[in-house]
Scaffold this active site. Structure first.
Site, PDB file in Angstrom:
ATOM      1  N   GLU A 266       0.830  -1.199   0.000  1.00 23.92           N
ATOM      2  CA  GLU A 266       0.000   0.000   0.000  1.00 23.92           C
ATOM      3  C   GLU A 266       0.866   1.250   0.000  1.00 23.92           C
ATOM      4  O   GLU A 266       1.888   1.283   0.697  1.00 23.92           O
ATOM      5  CB  GLU A 266      -0.930  -0.014   1.221  1.00 23.92           C
ATOM      6  N   HIS A 285      -7.944   1.272   1.688  1.00 24.41           N
ATOM      7  CA  HIS A 285      -7.801   0.958   3.113  1.00 24.41           C
ATOM      8  C   HIS A 285      -8.571   1.989   3.944  1.00 24.41           C
ATOM      9  O   HIS A 285      -8.051   2.559   4.913  1.00 24.41           O
ATOM     10  CB  HIS A 285      -6.326   0.943   3.522  1.00 24.41           C
TER      11      HIS A 285
END
Length: 323
Positions: A266, A285
């Site tokens: 990420e 997220h």
């Protein structure tokens, strides 16, 4: 003067209540945009506490923070903090175990519905001036009567179960730590092992922490055991799933769709093939990102950090590392 360091200030700034709590405690605030390890080491050289969102507090980085007495993880997961290394140096680690339960449960159902009903693909087509027929949209799924497999049945998964049952879904759960009484109260059936869960699920939702045992737990072999056209939702940790295997299962059509809020790396690589897949619904997220949840998580993490700095026991110490 005692000071605490707030990381990721650019994404998660303190509110007036947090500043007031610091002032009342007589604690100074050091703020840092982002979470670069070298920047943390420099900014936190004089900090007795650190509030962590996405930063990875490794043993090496912890050793570079000489005055540190408490690490406050602003979230319910703490796999990005080396708890053992911190405790070995006499540093307490606290977290917020029930952070964002309703928010993540809502987001999980939102992803499931978006995938089952092809909502993003329909929206994109209309914005592009296309009115898609049924065969162009691809298979859509009715939730009522289908089986939602829940891997893990903690607070969030149980909240997901309540919402899924309201849509008429059946619940199949694999979690050896959960008693039969909890399953019965939730109206859920037990899958004795992971294989039974996979074999019996029309949709699979993941709700386990990231540990050595769960890293890469769902790979090509596991996805192949799901029923053809099954749906996958992940709002736990990206590293639990083999992302390449998900991409392959979506491309082959064996996996009917995937709703993913978390990823192996990420932010997600802009070149990831997942981005081009109409059957994948992706969010950054953000499952726990509601105004209410973020205010609560930062306030509780800060309160516990200040409690430790005042010489009192923490309310929510992080458990010892899980196998």
């Amino acid at each position: 003067m005692t000071a605490v360091l707030l990381t990721d200030r650019d994404r998660f700034p303190f509110g007036p209540e947090d500043h007031a709590a610091l002032a009342q405690a007589g604690v100074a605030l050091i703020e840092l945009d982002g979470h670069d390890p070298d920047a943390i080491a420099a900014a936190g050289a004089e900090a007795a506490g650190i509030l962590v969102y996405h930063a990875k507090l490794t043993a090496e980085l912890i050793a570079r923070l000489p005055l540190l007495r408490v690490i406050a993880r602003c979230g319910s997961g703490y796999d990005n903090v080396d708890v053992a290394a911190a405790r070995a140096r006499g540093i307490e680690v606290v977290y917020v175990p029930d952070y964002g339960v309703d928010d993540v449960a809502d987001h999980t159902l939102a992803l499931l519905l978006a995938v089952a009903r092809r909502v993003p693909a329909s929206d994109r087509a209309l914005r592009d001036g296309r009115w898609l027929a049924y065969e162009q949209l691809g298979t859509m799924r009715r939730l009522r009567g289908s089986v939602l497999g829940l891997l893990g049945f903690g607070r969030i998964a149980q909240a997901v179960g309540v919402r899924a049952r309201a849509f008429g879904m059946e619940l199949l759960v694999h979690d050896p730590a959960i008693g039969d009484d909890v399953l019965a109260a939730a109206g859920a059936r037990r899958a004795e092992d992971l294989g039974a869960l996979l074999d019996g699920s029309d949709a699979l939702s993941l709700h386990v922490p990231l540990t050595p045992a769960t890293r890469g737990l769902i790979g090509a072999g596991q996805l192949a055991r799901l029923r053809p056209g099954a749906l996958l939702v992940n709002t736990s940790r990206g590293e639990i799933v083999d992302e390449a295997a998900v991409q392959a299962a979506l491309a082959s059509g064996h996996l009917g769709g995937a709703g993913l809020d978390v990823f192996e790396h990420e932010p997600l690589d802009p070149d990831s093939s997942l981005i081009e897949m109409e059957s994948a619904v992706l969010t950054p997220h953000s499952a726990a990102f509601s105004e209410e949840a973020l205010a609560e998580v930062r306030g509780r993490a800060l309160a516990d950090a200040l409690r430790v700095l005042a010489g009192r026991p923490p309310r929510d110490p992080a458990p010892e590392a899980r196998a």
